[in-house]
Design a protein around this motif. Structure first.
Motif, PDB file in Angstrom:
ATOM      1  N   LYS A  66       6.850 -11.297   2.202  1.00 20.24           N
ATOM      2  CA  LYS A  66       6.228 -12.583   1.910  1.00 20.24           C
ATOM      3  C   LYS A  66       6.494 -13.037   0.483  1.00 20.24           C
ATOM      4  O   LYS A  66       6.617 -14.232   0.210  1.00 20.24           O
ATOM      5  CB  LYS A  66       4.722 -12.495   2.162  1.00 20.24           C
ATOM      6  CG  LYS A  66       4.024 -13.842   2.115  1.00 20.24           C
ATOM      7  CD  LYS A  66       2.567 -13.722   2.537  1.00 20.24           C
ATOM      8  CE  LYS A  66       1.884 -15.084   2.507  1.00 20.24           C
ATOM      9  NZ  LYS A  66       0.448 -14.963   2.911  1.00 20.24           N
ATOM     10  N   ALA A  67       6.600 -12.086  -0.453  1.00 18.68           N
ATOM     11  CA  ALA A  67       6.840 -12.440  -1.857  1.00 18.68           C
ATOM     12  C   ALA A  67       8.155 -13.194  -2.032  1.00 18.68           C
ATOM     13  O   ALA A  67       8.302 -14.008  -2.950  1.00 18.68           O
ATOM     14  CB  ALA A  67       6.837 -11.187  -2.724  1.00 18.68           C
ATOM     15  N   GLN A  68       9.127 -12.918  -1.156  1.00 15.95           N
ATOM     16  CA  GLN A  68      10.433 -13.557  -1.269  1.00 15.95           C
ATOM     17  C   GLN A  68      10.594 -14.738  -0.307  1.00 15.95           C
ATOM     18  O   GLN A  68      11.675 -15.318  -0.206  1.00 15.95           O
ATOM     19  CB  GLN A  68      11.546 -12.530  -1.026  1.00 15.95           C
ATOM     20  CG  GLN A  68      11.773 -11.579  -2.201  1.00 15.95           C
ATOM     21  CD  GLN A  68      10.626 -10.638  -2.460  1.00 15.95           C
ATOM     22  OE1 GLN A  68      10.117 -10.012  -1.525  1.00 15.95           O
ATOM     23  NE2 GLN A  68      10.188 -10.528  -3.711  1.00 15.95           N
ATOM     24  N   VAL A 175      19.114  -9.398  -7.291  1.00 17.29           N
ATOM     25  CA  VAL A 175      17.964  -9.845  -8.078  1.00 17.29           C
ATOM     26  C   VAL A 175      16.684  -9.415  -7.388  1.00 17.29           C
ATOM     27  O   VAL A 175      16.649  -9.172  -6.181  1.00 17.29           O
ATOM     28  CB  VAL A 175      17.963 -11.384  -8.264  1.00 17.29           C
ATOM     29  CG1 VAL A 175      19.306 -11.867  -8.799  1.00 17.29           C
ATOM     30  CG2 VAL A 175      17.628 -12.108  -6.960  1.00 17.29           C
ATOM     31  N   THR A 176      15.616  -9.317  -8.170  1.00 13.79           N
ATOM     32  CA  THR A 176      14.293  -9.115  -7.595  1.00 13.79           C
ATOM     33  C   THR A 176      13.345 -10.128  -8.199  1.00 13.79           C
ATOM     34  O   THR A 176      13.434 -10.435  -9.402  1.00 13.79           O
ATOM     35  CB  THR A 176      13.781  -7.680  -7.834  1.00 13.79           C
ATOM     36  OG1 THR A 176      12.589  -7.468  -7.065  1.00 13.79           O
ATOM     37  CG2 THR A 176      13.503  -7.382  -9.296  1.00 13.79           C
ATOM     38  N   THR A 177      12.479 -10.701  -7.370  1.00 16.55           N
ATOM     39  CA  THR A 177      11.453 -11.618  -7.856  1.00 16.55           C
ATOM     40  C   THR A 177      10.123 -10.887  -7.844  1.00 16.55           C
ATOM     41  O   THR A 177       9.711 -10.336  -6.814  1.00 16.55           O
ATOM     42  CB  THR A 177      11.374 -12.889  -6.989  1.00 16.55           C
ATOM     43  OG1 THR A 177      11.200 -12.529  -5.610  1.00 16.55           O
ATOM     44  CG2 THR A 177      12.651 -13.706  -7.118  1.00 16.55           C
ATOM     45  N   VAL A 178       9.450 -10.876  -9.000  1.00 16.94           N
ATOM     46  CA  VAL A 178       8.218 -10.094  -9.162  1.00 16.94           C
ATOM     47  C   VAL A 178       7.257 -10.805 -10.102  1.00 16.94           C
ATOM     48  O   VAL A 178       7.644 -11.716 -10.847  1.00 16.94           O
ATOM     49  CB  VAL A 178       8.499  -8.681  -9.735  1.00 16.94           C
ATOM     50  CG1 VAL A 178       9.288  -7.828  -8.762  1.00 16.94           C
ATOM     51  CG2 VAL A 178       9.220  -8.775 -11.075  1.00 16.94           C
ATOM     52  N   HIS A 179       6.009 -10.371 -10.104  1.00 13.71           N
ATOM     53  CA  HIS A 179       5.038 -10.774 -11.111  1.00 13.71           C
ATOM     54  C   HIS A 179       5.343 -10.022 -12.402  1.00 13.71           C
ATOM     55  O   HIS A 179       5.866  -8.901 -12.374  1.00 13.71           O
ATOM     56  CB  HIS A 179       3.628 -10.428 -10.625  1.00 13.71           C
ATOM     57  CG  HIS A 179       2.537 -11.064 -11.417  1.00 13.71           C
ATOM     58  ND1 HIS A 179       2.098 -10.554 -12.622  1.00 13.71           N
ATOM     59  CD2 HIS A 179       1.794 -12.179 -11.180  1.00 13.71           C
ATOM     60  CE1 HIS A 179       1.121 -11.311 -13.092  1.00 13.71           C
ATOM     61  NE2 HIS A 179       0.909 -12.303 -12.243  1.00 13.71           N
ATOM     62  N   SER A 180       5.026 -10.597 -13.528  1.00 13.17           N
ATOM     63  CA  SER A 180       5.318  -9.942 -14.811  1.00 13.17           C
ATOM     64  C   SER A 180       4.605  -8.593 -14.932  1.00 13.17           C
ATOM     65  O   SER A 180       5.095  -7.687 -15.619  1.00 13.17           O
ATOM     66  CB  SER A 180       4.925 -10.851 -15.977  1.00 13.17           C
ATOM     67  OG  SER A 180       3.541 -11.183 -15.922  1.00 13.17           O
ATOM     68  N   ILE A 200      15.932  -9.515 -13.181  1.00 18.46           N
ATOM     69  CA  ILE A 200      14.514  -9.519 -12.828  1.00 18.46           C
ATOM     70  C   ILE A 200      14.005 -10.937 -13.069  1.00 18.46           C
ATOM     71  O   ILE A 200      14.110 -11.464 -14.187  1.00 18.46           O
ATOM     72  CB  ILE A 200      13.711  -8.536 -13.685  1.00 18.46           C
ATOM     73  CG1 ILE A 200      14.254  -7.109 -13.541  1.00 18.46           C
ATOM     74  CG2 ILE A 200      12.229  -8.584 -13.329  1.00 18.46           C
ATOM     75  CD1 ILE A 200      13.699  -6.141 -14.579  1.00 18.46           C
ATOM     76  N   ILE A 201      13.458 -11.542 -12.024  1.00 16.05           N
ATOM     77  CA  ILE A 201      12.971 -12.917 -12.120  1.00 16.05           C
ATOM     78  C   ILE A 201      11.454 -12.909 -12.007  1.00 16.05           C
ATOM     79  O   ILE A 201      10.902 -12.457 -10.991  1.00 16.05           O
ATOM     80  CB  ILE A 201      13.557 -13.808 -11.005  1.00 16.05           C
ATOM     81  CG1 ILE A 201      15.054 -13.552 -10.790  1.00 16.05           C
ATOM     82  CG2 ILE A 201      13.262 -15.275 -11.291  1.00 16.05           C
ATOM     83  CD1 ILE A 201      15.931 -13.930 -11.932  1.00 16.05           C
TER      84      ILE A 201
END
Length: 245
Positions: A66-68, A175-180, A200-201
């Motif tokens: 779901k995060a992506q 790439v990976t999309t994440v919270h800081s 890292i995005i």
């Protein structure tokens, strides 16, 4: 460090990050055991879409988490082909192909893992086109590009299979999309079958990681027999290896 020590260290870091995300209310409750569906995923996808590597990509391989979802939807809206893994790779044709030219539902709906199963076409690795960009999920990642998933190992297997088939290589951006809060300073355990991320995005920015590290293919001695038996494409390859001696 032994493989058992590695697994224990990874598990401890995952638990710490899951607890931190929930404590800081950066995710909905119940994130433990999952790739975190973090608040700000849309902003991270927007930031990813600003990058040249995104703009030039025509084929995107993305995880179904779901995060992506915002990144998958954005790709379909922009006319990119999206490949998503079938849950647990539990099919002979282990990927869904989402083609924006043939969708019968809006891109954001098609990009959800549940709807993709009904509107996407199941394809085998032999049917796939070379991948320009890989979008993966993470529980934790450090600035050297070492990432931890939720521990099931499916993303590592997918990347190894695609690398072995010549569909991705050292030049393919991951790439990976994440919270800081998921970006950690830990010296994360890394094994031979792990792949690194190049970018890292987060909603706030982009971190470049180097050098790229990819397995050349499957490392059979790292795979449990139960895992091989449960994934048809692995079971078929094991049988081929056995016949070939």
């Amino acid at each position: 460090m032994t493989s058992v020590d590695n697994d224990q260290a990874k598990h401890a870091i995952r638990n710490r990050v899951w607890a931190l995300l929930e404590r800081e209310r950066a995710v909905p409750p119940g994130v433990h055991g999952r790739i975190p569906a973090f608040f700000g995923a849309d902003a991270a996808a927007d930031r990813l879409a600003e990058l040249p590597v995104w703009k030039s990509a025509r084929v995107v391989k993305a995880v179904p988490d779901k995060a992506q979802l915002p990144a998958r939807a954005r790709a379909l809206i922009e006319g990119k082909l999206v490949c998503m893994a079938v849950p647990k790779l539990a099919e002979n044709k282990p990927f869904y192909l989402l083609d924006p030219a043939t969708l019968t539902v809006p891109p954001k709906d098609a990009a959800s893992s549940k709807v993709a199963a009904s509107v996407g076409r199941k394809i085998g690795i032999e049917d796939m086109q070379p991948v320009d960009l890989v979008v993966c999920g993470s529980v934790a990642v450090n600035r050297y590009g070492v990432r931890l998933g939720k521990g099931a190992g499916y993303s590592d297997i997918e990347v190894a299979l695609l690398h072995e088939a010549g569909l991705i290589g050292p030049e393919t951006t991951i790439v990976t999309t994440v919270h800081s809060l998921q970006v950690v300073d830990d010296d994360l355990p890394e094994t031979e079958h792990d792949f690194s991320v190049d970018l890292i995005i987060t909603p706030e920015g982009v971190t470049e990681c180097s050098p790229p590290r990819r397995p050349d293919g499957l490392i059979w001695e790292h795979l449990e027999q139960e895992t091989i038996a449960a994934i048809p494409v692995l079971a078929a390859r094991r049988d081929d290896r056995t016949r070939d001696g």
